[in-house]
Design a protein around this motif. Sequence first.
Motif, mmCIF file in Angstrom:
data_model
loop_
_atom_site.group_PDB
_atom_site.id
_atom_site.type_symbol
_atom_site.label_atom_id
_atom_site.label_comp_id
_atom_site.label_asym_id
_atom_site.label_seq_id
_atom_site.Cartn_x
_atom_site.Cartn_y
_atom_site.Cartn_z
ATOM 1 N N SER A 150 0.813 -1.216 0.000
ATOM 2 C CA SER A 150 0.000 0.000 0.000
ATOM 3 C C SER A 150 0.845 1.264 0.000
ATOM 4 O O SER A 150 0.371 2.328 -0.382
ATOM 5 C CB SER A 150 -0.914 0.017 1.227
ATOM 6 O OG SER A 150 -1.652 -1.167 1.275
ATOM 7 N N ALA B 58 0.905 3.019 -3.479
ATOM 8 C CA ALA B 58 -0.415 3.254 -4.091
ATOM 9 C C ALA B 58 -0.348 4.182 -5.304
ATOM 10 O O ALA B 58 -0.895 3.862 -6.370
ATOM 11 C CB ALA B 58 -1.374 3.799 -3.039
ATOM 12 N N CYS C 173 -6.338 -2.577 -0.786
ATOM 13 C CA CYS C 173 -5.653 -2.644 0.505
ATOM 14 C C CYS C 173 -6.664 -2.390 1.613
ATOM 15 O O CYS C 173 -7.769 -1.904 1.364
ATOM 16 C CB CYS C 173 -4.521 -1.628 0.550
ATOM 17 S SG CYS C 173 -5.041 0.056 0.253
#
Lengths: 257, 354
Positions: A64, A67, A79
């Motif tokens: 994550s 991202a 996530c």
Amino acid sequence: MNMQSIRGEIPSVLKELPSVVVVFGHYGVGKTNFSLNLAYDLAAEGRQVTLVDLDIVNPYFRSSDHAAALEAAGIRLLCPQSANTALDAPMLNVAIDSAIEEARSEEGHVCIIDAGGDDVGATALGRFSKLIKQGEHAVLYVVNALRELTKQPQEAADLLPEMEYTSHLRATHVVNNTHLMDATDESVVKRGIEFAEEVARILDVPLLCTAVPLACEAGSLSLLTPAAQQLKESIDSAKLTCANCYFVSIYVKKPWD
Amino acid sequence: MGEKVLMKGNEALAAAAVRAGCRFYFGYPITPQTELAAYMSKIMPKVGGTFLQAESEISAINMLYGAAAAGARAMTSSSSPGVSLKGEGISYMAGADLPGVIVNVERGGPGLGSIQPSQQDYWQATRAMGHGDFFQIVYAPNTVQEMADMIFTAFEKADEYLTPVMILADGLLGQMMEPVELPDEIGELPEKPWATTGTKGKREHNIANSLYLQSNELEAKLLERAKRYEIILDKEQQSEGFMLDDAEIVLVAFGASSRIARSAVVKAREEGIKVGLLRPITLWPFPAKALEATLGTAKAYLSVEMNMGQMVDDVRLVVGKDVPVEHFGRTGGIIPTPDEVLEAIRSLNAKVGE
């Protein structure tokens, strides 16, 4: 020129992976860096990639964190809603089931599931195991000969049954991800191959590929360090035999790298 | 030394502690240091040691007091809010002259704060770990290798000066992976004739105690301890200098922020700015001597910290009023980027440069 073109073709065994790919293994073997590379490279091959961050154990150094870059590459990231916040809670994204189904039903789609470390991290897979097992899937057991608690092939092999037990999944392949970050050299790669072959033999699970990280100079995405250049040359010139060698980028970095 | 392996900072702290002879670990889980406790739970049974997950941080620190009094090498670890809970016990250990190692893998605060890294516990570690006139030696590693090596030093200095010693790390150092060569297992451990190991009818009782019924006895004890602190202040300062020889701007940074500051120094040098970095390795004693040595060339100081400005106080105490001392920090779990630090160097240079 970008890193992808420097690294060259990805091994065909990776292109031929089924549409649902689970990545699990011991803490810190490099599951996330491997998953990120696979996601970027399959996306570059024209696949519609969904990357699932299923790490419910550790709030640091996870998929994550990437991202924005994933989105820019057209990769969908699923996530926990708590990822990238200060909430340390074992949450799962609600869209994971549908992402797995979609990867199966839509042509060219692939869903990569990056699980947390050890049997604890693999536990979160159990919830999805039934769905995963309904169709073609790969479960990649990532190993690294230089992790301190799994330096012996038998130690690495011994961890798998616990992970299979909690995830309700069976490993289909071993992935060799032996590295020492930017200090990875020929001897590290060589040692990793011998190690992973032995793990695969003990487990009676085939070795899929060997990931070899190529470090770039600080701040660059395309300029290899001299050591990385040398490593790549020795593998390219077959001085170092490496079956299904997969050159990977180092995406998981520290703030000063 | 063995071969290089890949470890997280938290794991390296645990593995090295065992090699330094630690056979008792008491802890309670808290992000971002939990891997340390998890590692201890796996390794201690294999080496005949004790891993005990206490019912609270307060229990854990008092178990450390007990193990230390009995002469064992023992350790506890936590992260910021949990370390606050240990404050009382650490004060009792200092009061009873007991050696022990406490690890703080800092996170954002105050209160529950954040699970992300910070350096907001500098004042606590170096000034106010507990009540009463006492100090603890504080080490601030900045690589996984140093985390492994410093645990050895921490146990050694704790035994030498009979004091609690803290390793002050942060979530980033605890969680990140780096190649590390673990130190060899220690041989002989020092004798501890003061330990409460049972008189066997052959000697007077050894007592671990911090209560004094006569004030003059307590004062005498405090004066004796203060003399030990003087020796520590004189002998134990540690720091690392980087590009300081002609540095007009001197950055001061420890732990994770020193890695970021170092990157920024390299970039600023490429722009022709005469900048260097002093990295305190011991936070108490603060490396005043090494900082004083930079006064010859320095036109300004910049303390780079992951907090609102704490170590900058110690820099000002050494530097005085004649040279400007500024602070640059991000806080609450935010890690500054090398570019942000570079920008702070540029603007300070514009202010003080000719």
